[in-house]
Enzyme design. Structure first.
Site, PDB file in Angstrom:
ATOM      1  N   TYR A  27      -6.941   6.587   3.587  1.00  0.00           N
ATOM      2  CA  TYR A  27      -6.874   5.394   2.675  1.00  0.00           C
ATOM      3  C   TYR A  27      -6.381   4.013   3.074  1.00  0.00           C
ATOM      4  O   TYR A  27      -6.753   3.063   2.973  1.00  0.00           O
ATOM      5  CB  TYR A  27      -6.689   5.963   1.116  1.00  0.00           C
ATOM      6  CG  TYR A  27      -6.383   4.400   0.268  1.00  0.00           C
ATOM      7  CD1 TYR A  27      -7.412   3.791  -0.279  1.00  0.00           C
ATOM      8  CD2 TYR A  27      -4.985   4.057   0.207  1.00  0.00           C
ATOM      9  CE1 TYR A  27      -7.070   2.549  -0.593  1.00  0.00           C
ATOM     10  CE2 TYR A  27      -4.682   3.081  -0.513  1.00  0.00           C
ATOM     11  CZ  TYR A  27      -5.867   2.186  -1.021  1.00  0.00           C
ATOM     12  OH  TYR A  27      -5.448   0.938  -1.517  1.00  0.00           O
ATOM     13  N   ASP A  67     -10.333   4.831  -2.913  1.00  0.00           N
ATOM     14  CA  ASP A  67      -9.181   5.401  -3.477  1.00  0.00           C
ATOM     15  C   ASP A  67      -9.646   5.932  -4.854  1.00  0.00           C
ATOM     16  O   ASP A  67     -10.794   5.809  -5.152  1.00  0.00           O
ATOM     17  CB  ASP A  67      -8.132   4.243  -3.593  1.00  0.00           C
ATOM     18  CG  ASP A  67      -8.642   3.305  -4.936  1.00  0.00           C
ATOM     19  OD1 ASP A  67      -9.921   3.172  -4.836  1.00  0.00           O
ATOM     20  OD2 ASP A  67      -7.866   2.897  -5.756  1.00  0.00           O
ATOM     21  N   GLU A 103       0.773  -1.063  -0.168  1.00  0.00           N
ATOM     22  CA  GLU A 103      -0.136  -0.026   0.075  1.00  0.00           C
ATOM     23  C   GLU A 103       0.998   1.235   0.007  1.00  0.00           C
ATOM     24  O   GLU A 103       0.513   2.295  -0.792  1.00  0.00           O
ATOM     25  CB  GLU A 103      -1.137  -0.034   1.134  1.00  0.00           C
ATOM     26  CG  GLU A 103      -2.024  -0.977   1.110  1.00  0.00           C
ATOM     27  CD  GLU A 103      -2.781  -0.950  -0.179  1.00  0.00           C
ATOM     28  OE1 GLU A 103      -3.065   0.172  -0.661  1.00  0.00           O
ATOM     29  OE2 GLU A 103      -3.627  -1.948  -0.523  1.00  0.00           O
TER      30      GLU A 103
END
Length: 311
Positions: free
Chosen positions: A139, A157, A56
């Site tokens: 996020y 996102d 991520e």
DNA sequence: TACGCGTGGAA
DNA sequence: TTTCCAAGCGT
């Protein structure tokens, strides 16, 4: 990549108490996902929460294709947060390579230190604790909680925002910055069941990445084209001011990139003169270097040399 | 809220 | 060649 992953559970058995709009989307998108999901290393069962978290960080504004090789090297070198925490932030910046936005490498290192110190070496499961780590915003906290731990969070996102803008709101693009209305919509569409919610998060994101793309969208392959508000409206083009573009050439960012590239490639402290060669304009060059030092990406030494940060 | 922050591939 | 874009964050 090889065959798509096939999750063991089906969404169809999960109870739902969300609205009719959501119900008509979830099943179709999750079914599509189960057939078309990319086999990405951070989606494999053995990736673990740390693998999900590393991916991520790397995927923040960087395409999958460029992340893949760096991700593999990173996990092989630092298989647990404590392994990264023991190394220097400079090594993290060096291993980041040319992924861009190297402050992310610094923050990932900082997050690993915090996990080692405050969380017993395990990536926290709690959304608020994730959010408190450096480099983790709204996020990423939701993404790690959802993808790594199967929790129920709205994962909003750029892909999901575009899918919702089109399928539900009926416009080509979402606003430049995430709005309260988007968050409310994403929450309203979140399946009640935890497992279904996490599948929906991954599936809606993948749909935006593979089909409902920013340009050259492939509506003929879209599982919800028949229900898509934008499609039904005749796919009207974006109205209003042009979406904010990114300039790069001649900016401080470009100079910072050149300076840091010299230091990444050098495995010993570098003299000022070597840095002076990357940019002709001395004022901007000095400003860029000062910025890198202020950000903690560059460490000035007492003898006038420079290196990536050792602490 | 708007901006600064890297990089490279595709159209 | 130029422009646009790619799983955002922090200030």
């Amino acid at each position: 990549m090889t065959a798509p992953t096939k999750p063991p559970h089906s969404h169809s058995a999960a109870p739902r108490s969300d609205g009719p709009l959501g119900q008509s989307l979830h099943g179709a998108v999750i079914d599509w996902f189960e057939e078309n999901a990319r086999d990405l290393p951070w989606r494999r069962p053995d990736a673990g929460p740390w693998g999900v978290m590393v991916s991520e960080f790397m995927l923040q504004q960087t395409p999958v294709s460029r992340v893949l090789p760096v991700y593999e090297q990173w996990l092989a070198r630092w298989p647990r947060p404590a392994d990264l925490a023991k190394d220097t932030p400079g090594e993290a910046v060096r291993a980041w390579g040319r992924l861009g936005y190297p402050r992310r490498a610094l923050r990932l290192h900082g997050a690993a230190v915090a996990i080692a110190e405050r969380h017993g070496g395990d990536v926290p499961t709690d959304h608020a604790q994730l959010l408190a780590l450096p480099g983790i915003g709204e996020y990423t906290a939701a993404a790690v909680a959802s993808f790594a731990y199967g929790q129920r969070h709205a994962v909003l996102d750029t892909n999901v925002r575009r899918v919702l803008a089109r399928a539900v709101t009926g416009v080509q693009y979402p606003p430049n910055a995430t709005t309260a209305a988007e968050r409310k919509l994403a929450r309203a569409l979140l399946p009640e069941d935890e497992h279904t919610a996490s599948r929906w998060a991954a599936a809606s994101m993948e749909l935006g990445a593979l089909v409902c793309t920013a340009k050259n969208e492939a509506c003929h392959r879209c599982p919800i084209a028949a229900q898509c508000a934008w499609q039904l409206a005749g796919k009207p083009e974006h109205e209003g001011p042009p979406r904010r573009g990114q300039t790069y050439a001649g900016t401080d960012r470009q100079v910072r990139g050149k300076l840091l590239a010299v230091l990444r490639d050098a495995h010993a402290p570098v003299p000022q003169a070597a840095l002076d060669r990357v940019w002709h304009e001395p004022v901007q060059r000095a400003r860029a270097l000062d910025g890198l030092v202020a950000d903690g990406l560059v460490e000035p030494l007492p003898d006038g040399m420079y290196r990536l940060p050792a602490s």
